[in-house]
Design a protein around this motif. Sequence first.
Motif, PDB file in Angstrom:
ATOM      1  N   UNK A  66       0.784  -1.381   0.311  1.00 36.80           N
ATOM      2  CA  UNK A  66       0.234  -0.074  -0.303  1.00 36.80           C
ATOM      3  C   UNK A  66       1.084   1.345   0.222  1.00 36.80           C
ATOM      4  N   UNK A  67       1.795   1.142   1.292  1.00 37.61           N
ATOM      5  CA  UNK A  67       2.606   2.285   0.606  1.00 37.61           C
ATOM      6  C   UNK A  67       3.478   2.838  -0.350  1.00 37.61           C
ATOM      7  N   UNK A  68       3.741   2.410  -0.671  1.00 46.85           N
ATOM      8  CA  UNK A  68       4.702   1.986  -2.619  1.00 46.85           C
ATOM      9  C   UNK A  68       3.871   2.173  -3.786  1.00 46.85           C
ATOM     10  N   UNK A  69       2.316   2.001  -3.280  1.00 49.28           N
ATOM     11  CA  UNK A  69       1.768   2.448  -4.422  1.00 49.28           C
ATOM     12  C   UNK A  69       1.300   4.040  -4.780  1.00 49.28           C
TER      13      UNK A  69
ATOM     14  N   UNK B 163       8.169  10.660  -9.799  1.00 51.79           N
ATOM     15  CA  UNK B 163       9.313  11.271 -10.435  1.00 51.79           C
ATOM     16  C   UNK B 163      10.810  11.105  -9.814  1.00 51.79           C
ATOM     17  N   UNK B 164      11.050  10.781  -8.199  1.00 49.35           N
ATOM     18  CA  UNK B 164      11.744  10.655  -7.211  1.00 49.35           C
ATOM     19  C   UNK B 164      11.146   9.965  -5.735  1.00 49.35           C
ATOM     20  N   UNK B 165      10.876   8.933  -6.595  1.00 51.37           N
ATOM     21  CA  UNK B 165      10.714   8.188  -5.425  1.00 51.37           C
ATOM     22  C   UNK B 165      11.119   7.584  -4.518  1.00 51.37           C
ATOM     23  N   UNK B 166      12.616   7.518  -4.668  1.00 53.03           N
ATOM     24  CA  UNK B 166      13.590   7.489  -3.803  1.00 53.03           C
ATOM     25  C   UNK B 166      13.241   8.478  -2.539  1.00 53.03           C
ATOM     26  N   UNK B 167      13.226  10.004  -3.202  1.00 53.22           N
ATOM     27  CA  UNK B 167      13.408  10.626  -1.952  1.00 53.22           C
ATOM     28  C   UNK B 167      11.722  10.735  -1.420  1.00 53.22           C
ATOM     29  N   UNK B 168      10.638  10.451  -2.013  1.00 55.97           N
ATOM     30  CA  UNK B 168       9.320  10.834  -1.838  1.00 55.97           C
ATOM     31  C   UNK B 168       9.587   9.818   0.052  1.00 55.97           C
ATOM     32  N   UNK B 169      10.201   8.635  -0.181  1.00 59.04           N
ATOM     33  CA  UNK B 169       9.218   7.394   0.425  1.00 59.04           C
ATOM     34  C   UNK B 169      10.308   7.941   1.750  1.00 59.04           C
TER      35      UNK B 169
ATOM     36  N   UNK C  68      16.734  10.747   7.417  1.00 55.70           N
ATOM     37  CA  UNK C  68      16.796  10.207   6.482  1.00 55.70           C
ATOM     38  C   UNK C  68      17.541   9.653   5.008  1.00 55.70           C
ATOM     39  N   UNK C  69      18.690   8.773   4.837  1.00 58.64           N
ATOM     40  CA  UNK C  69      18.937   8.592   4.051  1.00 58.64           C
ATOM     41  C   UNK C  69      18.669   7.228   3.248  1.00 58.64           C
ATOM     42  N   UNK C  70      18.583   7.296   2.228  1.00 54.74           N
ATOM     43  CA  UNK C  70      18.405   6.021   1.278  1.00 54.74           C
ATOM     44  C   UNK C  70      19.398   6.014   0.725  1.00 54.74           C
ATOM     45  N   UNK C  71      20.122   5.017   0.473  1.00 57.52           N
ATOM     46  CA  UNK C  71      21.479   4.468  -0.345  1.00 57.52           C
ATOM     47  C   UNK C  71      21.225   3.130  -1.618  1.00 57.52           C
TER      48      UNK C  71
ATOM     49  N   UNK D 175       9.139  -0.809   7.021  1.00 56.26           N
ATOM     50  CA  UNK D 175       9.186  -0.421   6.091  1.00 56.26           C
ATOM     51  C   UNK D 175       8.562   0.096   4.522  1.00 56.26           C
ATOM     52  N   UNK D 176       9.863   1.282   5.190  1.00 57.35           N
ATOM     53  CA  UNK D 176       9.809   2.401   4.030  1.00 57.35           C
ATOM     54  C   UNK D 176      11.039   2.141   2.883  1.00 57.35           C
ATOM     55  N   UNK D 177      11.882   0.920   4.218  1.00 58.30           N
ATOM     56  CA  UNK D 177      13.093   0.277   2.995  1.00 58.30           C
ATOM     57  C   UNK D 177      12.344  -0.944   1.944  1.00 58.30           C
ATOM     58  N   UNK D 178      11.224  -1.448   2.252  1.00 56.98           N
ATOM     59  CA  UNK D 178      10.693  -2.398   1.653  1.00 56.98           C
ATOM     60  C   UNK D 178      10.453  -1.591   0.054  1.00 56.98           C
ATOM     61  N   UNK D 179       9.380  -0.875   0.975  1.00 54.26           N
ATOM     62  CA  UNK D 179       8.513   0.166  -0.002  1.00 54.26           C
ATOM     63  C   UNK D 179       9.541   1.040  -1.166  1.00 54.26           C
ATOM     64  N   UNK D 180      10.164   0.999  -0.239  1.00 53.01           N
ATOM     65  CA  UNK D 180      11.831   2.036  -2.165  1.00 53.01           C
ATOM     66  C   UNK D 180      12.147   0.769  -2.922  1.00 53.01           C
TER      67      UNK D 180
END
Length: 245
Positions: A10-13, A19-25, A39-42, A155-160
Motif C-alpha cells: 500500500x505504501x509503495x502504491x 519522478x523521485x520515488x526514493x526521495x518521496x519514500x 533519513x538517507x536512502x543509498x 516498511x519504508x525500505x521495503x516499499x522503496x
Amino acid sequence: MTAVRGEVVILASRYTGDAEPGLRIGQACRRALHSAYSVGLTLAVDAALAQRVSLCAAGPLARKGEELQISLGEGPCVQALSQRAQVLVADLDDPEATRHWPVFAQQAKAHYIRAAYALPILHGADAAGQAGLALTLYRHRPGPISEADLQVAQDHADAADLLLLTTPVPSQDELVHAWLLPAEAVVHQAIGMISYRHSLSTGQALALLRAHAHTQSTPLPSLARAVVHDHFTLLDPPASENGEG
C-alpha cells in the motif's frame, strides 16, 4: 525480497509513477517515525558495492551522513550491505560498534550525528554478492532505536525496494551525475580534470578521487578544490616525464 507485508504494498502504491520515488519514500519515512531522525536512502548499483548513489537525504543530518558514506566508502550503510545485516549503532562514541568505519564515525560526530541505524534490502534467494539498497536513520543524540521506529523504517525500505525494482540501473555517467547532486560543483570539475589528465572514465576518476579522500581523511570538496585550483595531482606522472627510464 520475500513475504512482503500488505502495508508495504500500500505504501509503495502511493508513490508509483513518482519522478523521485526514493526521495518521496525517505521523506514519508521521516514523517512516520515516532522520534526525530534524518533519513538517507543509498543504492549500491554493483555487486562489489564500489558504486553507490544517495537517492534521498531527508532531514538536517542526512545530507552530511550520506555525503560522508559516499565519499569515504565506509559507514553503517556500507557495512549493512556488505554483511547483509542490520547495523544499529546507538552511540558513535563506541569504538567497538564503529570499528568498520572509524573515519566516518569521527567525521559524522563533528557534524552532530551521534547514532546511526542502517537497514539493508538485498535481492535474490541468496543475496551474497548482489547490489542492494540501504535505508539509514541518523540521530543527533545517542540511544537505541525503538522497535516501533525500526518497523516503520523497515516498511519504508521495503516499499522503496518495490518501487526501485522497476527503475533501470543508471549508466556510469548517470551514476556520477546522480551522486553529485548533493555535492559542490567543484567536485564535478575535479572529476572532469582527473578524467582528462589521466585518460580515465568519469567513474574511474570519481573512484580515484574518493579513494584519495578516504586515505587522507580529507573531505571530498576540499580535495576537489585542491585539484581544480591548486593543480594537485592524484597520480604520479609517467617515468618518462621525469626523465627516467
